[in-house]
Each structure stands twice: as C-alpha cells, then as structure tokens.
Design an enzyme around this catalytic site. Structure first.
Site, PDB file in Angstrom:
ATOM      1  N   TYR A  42      -1.999 -66.528   0.709  1.00  0.00           N
ATOM      2  CA  TYR A  42      -0.801 -66.104   1.432  1.00  0.00           C
ATOM      3  C   TYR A  42      -0.242 -67.284   2.224  1.00  0.00           C
ATOM      4  O   TYR A  42      -0.975 -67.981   2.925  1.00  0.00           O
ATOM      5  CB  TYR A  42      -1.118 -64.927   2.362  1.00  0.00           C
ATOM      6  CG  TYR A  42      -0.012 -64.607   3.338  1.00  0.00           C
ATOM      7  CD1 TYR A  42       1.210 -64.103   2.887  1.00  0.00           C
ATOM      8  CD2 TYR A  42      -0.170 -64.837   4.697  1.00  0.00           C
ATOM      9  CE1 TYR A  42       2.232 -63.835   3.774  1.00  0.00           C
ATOM     10  CE2 TYR A  42       0.848 -64.563   5.594  1.00  0.00           C
ATOM     11  CZ  TYR A  42       2.045 -64.054   5.131  1.00  0.00           C
ATOM     12  OH  TYR A  42       3.058 -63.789   6.017  1.00  0.00           O
ATOM     13  N   LYS A  93       2.820 -72.362  10.393  1.00  0.00           N
ATOM     14  CA  LYS A  93       2.233 -71.920  11.654  1.00  0.00           C
ATOM     15  C   LYS A  93       1.057 -72.793  12.081  1.00  0.00           C
ATOM     16  O   LYS A  93       0.781 -72.912  13.287  1.00  0.00           O
ATOM     17  CB  LYS A  93       1.826 -70.449  11.544  1.00  0.00           C
ATOM     18  CG  LYS A  93       3.029 -69.520  11.332  1.00  0.00           C
ATOM     19  CD  LYS A  93       4.020 -69.615  12.461  1.00  0.00           C
ATOM     20  CE  LYS A  93       5.365 -68.945  12.200  1.00  0.00           C
ATOM     21  NZ  LYS A  93       5.339 -67.545  11.856  1.00  0.00           N
ATOM     22  N   HIS A  97       8.592 -70.003  18.785  1.00  0.00           N
ATOM     23  CA  HIS A  97       8.677 -69.110  17.632  1.00  0.00           C
ATOM     24  C   HIS A  97      10.052 -68.444  17.685  1.00  0.00           C
ATOM     25  O   HIS A  97      10.169 -67.261  17.996  1.00  0.00           O
ATOM     26  CB  HIS A  97       7.536 -68.083  17.745  1.00  0.00           C
ATOM     27  CG  HIS A  97       7.295 -67.305  16.501  1.00  0.00           C
ATOM     28  ND1 HIS A  97       6.727 -66.054  16.506  1.00  0.00           N
ATOM     29  CD2 HIS A  97       7.518 -67.590  15.203  1.00  0.00           C
ATOM     30  CE1 HIS A  97       6.618 -65.594  15.289  1.00  0.00           C
ATOM     31  NE2 HIS A  97       7.092 -66.514  14.466  1.00  0.00           N
ATOM     32  N   SER A 107       6.631 -62.076  14.410  1.00  0.00           N
ATOM     33  CA  SER A 107       6.883 -61.993  12.971  1.00  0.00           C
ATOM     34  C   SER A 107       7.067 -60.529  12.576  1.00  0.00           C
ATOM     35  O   SER A 107       6.317 -59.654  13.002  1.00  0.00           O
ATOM     36  CB  SER A 107       5.714 -62.600  12.201  1.00  0.00           C
ATOM     37  OG  SER A 107       5.568 -63.963  12.496  1.00  0.00           O
ATOM     38  N   CYS A 138       9.760 -58.724  13.257  1.00  0.00           N
ATOM     39  CA  CYS A 138      10.531 -57.991  14.266  1.00  0.00           C
ATOM     40  C   CYS A 138      12.002 -58.369  14.279  1.00  0.00           C
ATOM     41  O   CYS A 138      12.675 -58.225  15.298  1.00  0.00           O
ATOM     42  CB  CYS A 138       9.921 -58.196  15.645  1.00  0.00           C
ATOM     43  SG  CYS A 138       8.302 -57.418  15.858  1.00  0.00           S
ATOM     44  N   ALA A 140       6.216 -58.215   2.264  1.00  0.00           N
ATOM     45  CA  ALA A 140       6.786 -58.892   1.095  1.00  0.00           C
ATOM     46  C   ALA A 140       7.869 -59.866   1.555  1.00  0.00           C
ATOM     47  O   ALA A 140       8.597 -59.603   2.517  1.00  0.00           O
ATOM     48  CB  ALA A 140       7.355 -57.874   0.118  1.00  0.00           C
ATOM     49  N   ARG A 165       9.291 -55.188  18.980  1.00  0.00           N
ATOM     50  CA  ARG A 165       9.477 -53.801  18.537  1.00  0.00           C
ATOM     51  C   ARG A 165       9.124 -52.863  19.696  1.00  0.00           C
ATOM     52  O   ARG A 165       7.996 -52.408  19.828  1.00  0.00           O
ATOM     53  CB  ARG A 165       8.606 -53.505  17.316  1.00  0.00           C
ATOM     54  CG  ARG A 165       9.130 -54.111  16.038  1.00  0.00           C
ATOM     55  CD  ARG A 165       8.295 -53.718  14.831  1.00  0.00           C
ATOM     56  NE  ARG A 165       8.865 -54.246  13.615  1.00  0.00           N
ATOM     57  CZ  ARG A 165       9.698 -53.581  12.809  1.00  0.00           C
ATOM     58  NH1 ARG A 165      10.049 -52.355  13.111  1.00  0.00           N
ATOM     59  NH2 ARG A 165      10.181 -54.147  11.722  1.00  0.00           N
TER      60      ARG A 165
END
Length: 652
Positions: free
Chosen positions: A238, A247, A269, A291, A293, A408, A440
């Site tokens: 991944y 990262k 970020h 990530s 969001c 994805a 979120r």
C-alpha cells in the site's frame, strides 16, 4: 533536541560499504554499462554510499538508475505490468493496482520510529530501539530483492530552488511504487546533487514488497530512522506504507521544522488552494484535515489548485507566510467523489487524456473503474480489492462487501486538473493568508469559524477531533487528531506545539500579511441538530462558501459575530455567498442549525483536550490559557441563554 547522525546508520552497517572506493567497486560489479555511466555522473559521497549500501543489503539482480526520461518512465510502466503490480485498463493511460486485501491502509501497528536511548518520541507513536531495529532489518531486508530489479530514483519534495524543498532518494523493488513516484514527485536526477549542496541534506528511502504474500504481512514493518533520515519498509505494498517519499519523509520534514526551523518553518498535513475574490484578487489558503476527511475535495473547491495533502511553510524576508506543495500530484481517496461535489476531478477520471493509477476500486467486465458514492449506475459484478465480487457478496463475518474499499485511491498528476495553478512549481511558493483545521466532527463545531488571534488559532489545530477513517488499518471510533498531523509527528507533542505558537505568533510575520487561522467542519449531521437523519447538514459543495467567507474575512470585507470560540459569519453575508458562489438558496433555519453553539458539546470537547494535554510533558501554557478562557466564556453564555445559543442571541 533531536541529534542528527546519532548511533549506527543501519543500511551502512548491514551493507558494509564504508568508502567511496568500495562503493565504486560495487557499482562496477553490479550495474550494467548504461546504468554505471549514469551513476558516475554523481559524486556526492553520502549519496553514493547510501545507494551502494542499499544494493549490498538488498542484493537485487539488476539496478536501474531512473533519470526521469520518458524512456525510463516507459520502462517502469512496462515493469509494473510485467510483474503484475498493475494491469492495463481500456482507457488509455489508465491502470489498476490492487493491494493485498489485508493491507488497505497504513499499518500503524507495525510502523515504528527507530529511537536512540533516552530519545523522546511522540506519545501517539510506536518506537523501537536502534539495536533491535538493526536485527529486524538485517533479518528481513537482507537479500530481499534477490531476483528483482532495484529502481533508484532521485527526487525533490518541492520545486527546485525553493527554500523548504527536500531532496530524497526512493530505492525500491516495486515498479508500482516507482510509477507512483513519477506521477506524484519531481524527478530531479540532473539537479539532485546541486539541491543537496544548497539545502545541506537529503532523505533516503529503501523499500521492498518481498514476495508480496498475505502470510508475510505480520512481518511487514515501516521503520523511520530520524537520526539518519532514512526509512525502511518491507513486505507491504500500500502506497501509504511504501511510497516513503510521502508520509515517511513528511515525518522527517516535521522534525526538521520543529528542531531546526527556529520558529520560521513548518511541515504540515495540509492542502494548498487559491480562492478568487472580488476585483480579481487570489487569496491562498492552506488547510489541515486527517486523511480521508475531505482535503482533496476542499482543495479542488478552490479556483487555483496547488496541492491536496502536504505543505511546507516558511516565513520569508518580507514577512509573508509562504507555502509549497512537496508533491506535484494527487493520491486521492475516491469514495464519494462524484460529478456534483467534484466535477473537475471526475472529468479527468472519466475522460481520456490523463495518466491514472487506480487502486482498490472495482473493475467491471468492461474494464471500467467503479467506487462507492460515484453517483453513477453500479455494476452487479467485477473484481475489487478482495477478489471476484458480485452484488450482495458477504465476508466471513456476514457483512456485505462494498463495491470498493473505503480507502480506494486514484493517482494522477496535478497538471491534469482544470484548476491547476502554475504556482505549484514556483520556488517562492504562494503567500498564504488563511489556515484552516478540520476533521470528521458530526456533532460539535459549526461549519466555519475564525480564531480571535494566532494563539486561539493554534489551539483550533491542537484540538481537532475526528472520526477514524479507512486510511489506517484497524482504526475505529472517534479520536483526537492534533493538527491532523499526529501520526506524522515524531518527537514530543510539546515540542511540536511550541513550534506552532512560535511560527504563527512570530514577530517576523508582517501585521498586514498575518494569516487568519480558522476551523472548518462540513460533517455536522441533522441528528446532531435536532433531526433524526445521520445525513450531512449541508452538502460537500458548500465548502466553497465557507472558504469564500474566510477569503473575504481576511481582507476585511465582512464583519463577524464574536463568540468565546472565535468569530462566526453573519447570515446575510453567507446568504449572498451561497447565491453568488454556488447558486443555491440558504434558508435562515439552516443557518441557525449550523451556527448555534451547542455549549455542552463544546465544553465536553474542551475538557477532553485539557485532560489529554495535561498528561503530556512540556505542553506550552498558552494552550491551557486559551482553553480556560473559552470555557469561562461558554459557561457565561449558558448561564444567560441556556445550553443552545443561537447566532441572534450571540449578537446581543
């Protein structure tokens, strides 16, 4: 303080190459004539030693020195297809990559900082002692590339010539990783040594997918050596675990900013986008979100796109905050990307003319990618992240398997986007006047609010709380997400927070160029504001209005309502922006729902943060002062108006 070059350099210890003469001898033995001639154009001793020791440690059958030429890129694309890491799709330039179904996000439980004795590591991270890491890397990376091709890429994270760019080596046996790097980063083969000399450092990344089997995943690791600025990744595919330019190197950049930046540099970020305002002006915005969001959606809501994930920031000699994007492409989550909310991105994903690597979406019988929330008719069968799929298919636990994984992705160059800004490659970066923080948050904060001052703004970033997303394997629930950067802060949180206060409170920033700091939240639900539905209280496209209001607030074009948490927009200003920016009515009832303060929820959030930071060492006192001030003000409001305070009451 973080000490550079402290302790043994693991790749050098395992590889055993200590001198340039030894390195050159190894190159002559292991590289063919073409690639030997390429590496002989390099002369920097540390660069050559890193490459030589990676070869000696991993023992590849072949070494490919990637110059970034079109011929080299074609070789890497063909290698990815030959190895089965990607497959061709019918639309020209499109390929599909599937990670192992057990590795669909960052393996946070197997990601470690390599620590020297007594070295402070973030309380939110894992660490492994250097001697233990040496044993693990020697055992698992020794000879890991046997029979494979090692691709050596020389990149720069940011425009060539920029004050905050970072050169980096990406050394991998994965053609998919190299292909992704060519889209997402700037191949700087011809400028690499010059940039290393100018900036005084470079990062090194060594990765191999190994045999790429599910049974090897328990032994997958991502190790980050802060002292030697070298990352090691093995037995995983991944991109968040393997494309270490991203990262992995972002973490080193955070370290560099915190411990060497002197209060004038940050690594964040954040997206970077330009908002068109009245009179033809462009106001540049950078914004943080965890990530998954909505950073890509928010970045694309701007008129001038620079980046959707990372930002390097510094204060220039003229007193401006400048920002550059270390990347030059998007590795974006596609769930809920659709024509209504993301028309420009959908145009590139659904029409020919762009190179796209898809990952972990469903490919139907016609070779067309599909994903959850794309707003299109969905196929009933195909192949997705877990193998053959048909509608209604369930996993071992009886849960229906979605059409695509929530994490994805699509990988695409920024230049393909209709709102791409040429400022992306400007070494001077963009003058950044608005900084936003979001997560979120379904039930607490309003859609947009501006901090009273720099200290209050830093506290907004420190206090992000967000529902977990599919970007991290095994993550669940709601958690604190300081600055949306917590997974990438290597050192003590207190050190990082001090750097934030020092930067945004710096006297080096000119008063007329000082950014406003603000909160964004477009995840409020009807349920949290008296309704019964868990649907969003608004739409994704409304973010254009929230950004538009901040743009005008920056230039003094709109007034605001002062509250204990900061400044809220007035209804008439938002109504006009909804009409002009997205041609949409904005009823007063919706405004009242979105911008009323639910005091008990906010007080609970403040108490959570006060308690959590109270357990940390050396947290700057400004944080607690601001939280105390906000708490006292909210209690006073509750005493006067009750637990829900409307904008109309606030104006009184």
């Amino acid at each position: 303080m973080l000490k550079k070059n402290e302790g043994i350099d693991i790749v050098r210890e395992i590889g055993g190459i200590q001198t340039i003469e030894q390195a050159q001898a190894l190159f002559e033995k292991r590289l063919d004539g073409e690639h030997l001639s390429r590496i002989r154009t390099l002369s920097h001793p540390e660069i050559l030693l890193k490459i030589a020791n990676a070869i000696a440690m991993c023992d590849p059958a072949r070494v490919f020195i990637n110059t970034g030429s079109e011929a080299d890129c074609q070789f890497i694309r063909r290698l990815a297809l030959y190895k089965g890491e990607e497959a061709i799709l019918p639309m020209e330039g499109h390929t599909i990559h599937h990670d192992l179904k057990e590795e669909q996000g960052r393996i946070i439980d197997r990601t470690f900082y390599i620590a020297n004795p007594d070295e402070k590591i973030s309380s939110l991270a894992n660490k492994i002692l250097r001697e233990d890491a040496l044993v693990d890397v020697r055992e698992k990376m020794g000879g890991i590339m046997a029979g494979s091709t090692m691709v050596v890429g020389l990149y720069i994270r940011g425009p060539v010539g920029a004050a905050a760019s970072n050169p980096a080596l990406e050394i991998t046996s994965s053609a998919y990783v190299s292909h992704s790097a060519e889209i997402l980063y700037r191949n700087a083969f011809s400028d690499f040594e010059k940039e290393v000399e100018r900036l005084g450092h470079f990062y090194t990344n060594v990765h191999s997918e190994g045999l790429n089997r599910p049974e090897d995943l328990p032994n997958a690791r991502v190790f980050m050596d802060r002292s030697h600025r070298t990352t090691y990744s093995f037995n995983c595919t991944y991109a968040g675990n393997t494309l270490l330019l991203k990262k992995g190197n972002h973490r080193f950049s955070v370290d560099k900013a915190v411990y060497e930046g002197g209060g004038r540099e940050l690594a964040e970020h954040m997206f970077i986008t330009g908002i068109s305002g009245p009179g033809g002006r462009v106001t540049w915005v950078a914004g943080a979100a965890p990530s998954g969001c909505g950073k890509t959606t928010t970045a694309m809501a701007g008129n001038h796109f620079v980046g959707d994930d990372l930002a390097q920031m510094w204060i220039d000699s003229n007193g401006s905050v400048r920002s550059i994007n270390p990347e030059c492409g998007i590795f974006g989550i596609v769930e809920d990307v659709n024509r209504e909310g993301d028309p420009m991105l959908m145009d590139r994903l659904r029409n020919p003319g762009s190179e796209v690597i898809w990952s972990n979406v469903l490919i139907d019988e016609n070779g067309t990618p599909h994903w959850t929330g794309n707003g299109e008719a969905q196929p009933i069968r195909g192949r997705n992240f877990q193998g053959p799929w048909k509608k209604g298919l369930k996993d071992a636990g009886g849960n229906e398997i979605p059409i695509s994984h929530p994490n994805a992705r699509c990988t695409i160059s920024s230049t393909a986007l209709a709102n791409y800004s040429e400022k992306t490659e400007a070494p001077e970066g963009v003058e950044t006047r608005v900084i936003t923080y979001s997560g979120r948050d379904s039930d607490t904060m309003p859609p947009v609010w501006a901090a009273k001052n720099a200290e209050h703004g830093v506290v907004i970033g420190a206090c992000i709380v967000s529902a977990a997303t599919a970007t991290e394997v095994g993550a669940s629930g709601v958690k604190r997400a300081p600055w949306a950067n917590a997974p990438f802060i290597p050192g003590a949180l207190g050190d990082y927070m001090k750097a934030q206060f020092d930067f945004f409170g710096s006297s080096a920033i000119a008063d007329d160029k000082r950014p406003i700091l603000a909160g964004l939240n477009y995840f409020l639900t009807h349920e949290a504001r008296g309704g019964s539905s868990r649907k969003l209280l608004g739409e994704k496209k409304d973010v254009k209005v929230w950004l538009g209001w901040l743009e005008r607030r920056t230039h003094g074009d709109v007034d605001a309502i002062e509250t204990p948490i900061g400044f809220l927009p007035r209804y008439d200003d938002l109504k006009a922006l909804f009409e002009t920016l997205i041609d949409k009515p904005y009823p007063k009832t919706l405004y009242d729902q979105q911008f009323s303060l639910y005091v008990d929820n906010i007080l609970a959030r403040i108490d959570l943060q006060t308690a959590a930071y109270g357990r940390e060492e050396n947290i700057p006192g400004q944080l607690f002062d601001v939280l105390r001030e906000q708490r006292d003000g909210l209690i006073a409001l509750k005493t006067q108006f009750g637990p829900v305070v409307t904008p109309e009451q606030l104006e009184k």
